[in-house]
Design an enzyme around this catalytic site. Sequence first.
Site, PDB file in Angstrom:
ATOM      1  NE  ARG A  87      -7.997 -11.828  35.827  1.00  0.00           N
ATOM      2  CZ  ARG A  87      -7.232 -10.436  35.914  1.00  0.00           C
ATOM      3  NH1 ARG A  87      -7.198  -9.673  37.740  1.00  0.00           N
ATOM      4  NH2 ARG A  87      -6.469 -10.156  35.442  1.00  0.00           N
ATOM      5  CG  HIS A 130      -1.523  -9.493  36.689  1.00  0.00           C
ATOM      6  ND1 HIS A 130      -2.836 -10.333  37.276  1.00  0.00           N
ATOM      7  CD2 HIS A 130      -1.375  -8.031  37.502  1.00  0.00           C
ATOM      8  CE1 HIS A 130      -3.071  -9.020  38.052  1.00  0.00           C
ATOM      9  NE2 HIS A 130      -2.178  -8.159  38.061  1.00  0.00           N
ATOM     10  CD  GLU A 175      -5.430  -3.445  38.011  1.00  0.00           C
ATOM     11  OE1 GLU A 175      -4.133  -2.979  38.527  1.00  0.00           O
ATOM     12  OE2 GLU A 175      -6.420  -3.782  38.690  1.00  0.00           O
ATOM     13  CG  ASN A 303      -9.127  -6.225  37.605  1.00  0.00           C
ATOM     14  OD1 ASN A 303      -9.528  -6.931  37.126  1.00  0.00           O
ATOM     15  ND2 ASN A 303      -7.894  -5.729  37.459  1.00  0.00           N
ATOM     16  CE1 TYR A 305      -8.322  -5.040  44.670  1.00  0.00           C
ATOM     17  CE2 TYR A 305      -8.183  -4.213  42.797  1.00  0.00           C
ATOM     18  CZ  TYR A 305      -8.073  -5.694  43.562  1.00  0.00           C
ATOM     19  OH  TYR A 305      -7.324  -6.871  43.493  1.00  0.00           O
ATOM     20  CD  GLU A 371      -6.813  -7.719  40.013  1.00  0.00           C
ATOM     21  OE1 GLU A 371      -6.854  -6.945  40.782  1.00  0.00           O
ATOM     22  OE2 GLU A 371      -6.592  -8.362  38.944  1.00  0.00           O
TER      23      GLU A 371
HETATM   24  C1  FCB Z   1      -4.732  -4.890  40.946  1.00  0.00           C
HETATM   25  C2  FCB Z   1      -3.654  -5.765  40.342  1.00  0.00           C
HETATM   26  C3  FCB Z   1      -3.372  -6.863  41.581  1.00  0.00           C
HETATM   27  C4  FCB Z   1      -3.159  -7.027  42.446  1.00  0.00           C
HETATM   28  C5  FCB Z   1      -4.240  -5.746  43.701  1.00  0.00           C
HETATM   29  C6  FCB Z   1      -4.776  -5.271  44.466  1.00  0.00           C
HETATM   30  O1  FCB Z   1      -4.222  -3.890  40.802  1.00  0.00           O
HETATM   31  O2  FCB Z   1      -4.240  -6.119  39.897  1.00  0.00           O
HETATM   32  O3  FCB Z   1      -1.834  -7.480  41.034  1.00  0.00           O
HETATM   33  O4  FCB Z   1      -2.259  -6.354  43.443  1.00  0.00           O
HETATM   34  O5  FCB Z   1      -3.915  -4.902  42.658  1.00  0.00           O
END
Ligand code: FCB
Length: 467
Positions: A87, A130, A175, A303, A305, A371
């Site tokens: 990607r 992006h 995002e 995405n 985290y 992500e």
């Molecule tokens: C996300 C973004 C990516 C990167 C990660 C850590 O929010 O999409 O570009 O910065 O975080």
Amino acid sequence: MSTLAVPAAQAAELRFPPGFWWGAATAAYQIEGAVAADGRTPSIWDTFAATPGRTDRGDTGERAADHYHRYPEDIGLMTRIGLAAYRFSIAWPRVRAAGGGINPAGLDFYERLVDALLAAGIRPVATLYHWDLPQELEDTGGWTNRDTAGRFADYAAAVAGRLGDRVSMWNTLNEPWCSAFLGYGSGGHAPGRRGHRQALTAAHHLLLAHGRAVQALRAAAPGSQVSIALNAGAVRPVSDAPADLDAARRIDGLLNRLFLDPIFRGGYPADIQADTATLTDWSYVHDGDLAVIAAPVDALGVNYYQPDLVGAAPAGRVDAGTPYPTGEDVAFHPTPGPTTGMGWSIDPTGLRDLLLRFRRDYGDLPVYVTENGASFPDEVGPDGRVADPDRVAYLRAHLAAAHEAIAAGVDLRGYFVWSLLDNFEWAYGYSKRFGIVHVDYDTQVRTLKDSAHWYRDVIAAGGLPHR
Ligand code: FCB
């Protein structure tokens, strides 16, 4: 590979579905460099990074990982890892000519990249936006200008016209919450404008751009799949107190439902419209917009985290810099437990919960983790090895959580590690390393970290191997 001696049926402890897209992700401005090559025009991130005080140590994407020139070598790394899919994002300022129109040299670069990926047997998954808006479009209002959505559709049509027969899947936007609320709300991202009304306006125009791009992609590339990558989050209240529950409702509304409801239900959440009535009358939503935004997509990209733990701020405490419109009285709490180099909490249950929630609230459509990953302060050791056990543990735990979601019925089709390469981490500059491949920014030497070797074994086994 350690699992070679194990019979195939037992090779993986947690086996993923056949044909699963094992991938890694990057974004144009974070890796390409070559910001003035072949007719590329400046983007809002060039401008932002060049403004003193905006990025860590004044870092910019001018050179980054020099992927623009080194993409053949980087595809070689992908082959060594065994990636099934890659990607990447297409830089709008490479494809849009100065003053408008199309710059064929920009499309040529992505055509070379896509053809090289296909020659290596790797599926190209392209994100159209992006975060690198052409500066010329920001100068006419950027995402606060409704016209930008139309310009985005023109750009999508041009890219799909050239590459639509070869790209497996398109992500329209990456995002949009960040583009709208960090770019135009708190100002922590480019273009660095601050104001909650304009952030909501930008969010709508981004969604409209998504819908118009879906139409353009369907027309120009009828065979490819269309999706969007959202930074939807698992938002949790810090307690059962009504004020904390309400804070969680509001943040969930602005982070998740503001984007998911128009795309999958054809309407904005009524509670969020009511909450923000003091800021805007929402008149930027025109008749017919929601039908455009709700054009069916083939999949959803997530995405992920960390989860968010939220509650009501103590009386009198105001978060004036919050990206969330009307969120000044909301407190974000640290989640107990370990954190990554970003200070982000490590909690894979958030990924599982999020995937289950989508299915429950928005239906049983294919989902991709577009992500997921972690930053740690990795270094090349004296033996030339990059030992990153914390990243391996993070990835393993999140893949296990994704597997739980699959076992519970979620149609998860792929997983993309963020990121293939260490790169320019936006306002953090080069201070945060997310790659499974280490990049020495002085020499541009790439070194596979232990996590890349580990991921190669996972891919070869089709799932998580025995420890
Ligand atoms: C996300 C973004 C990516 C990167 C990660 C850590 O929010 O999409 O570009 O910065 O975080």
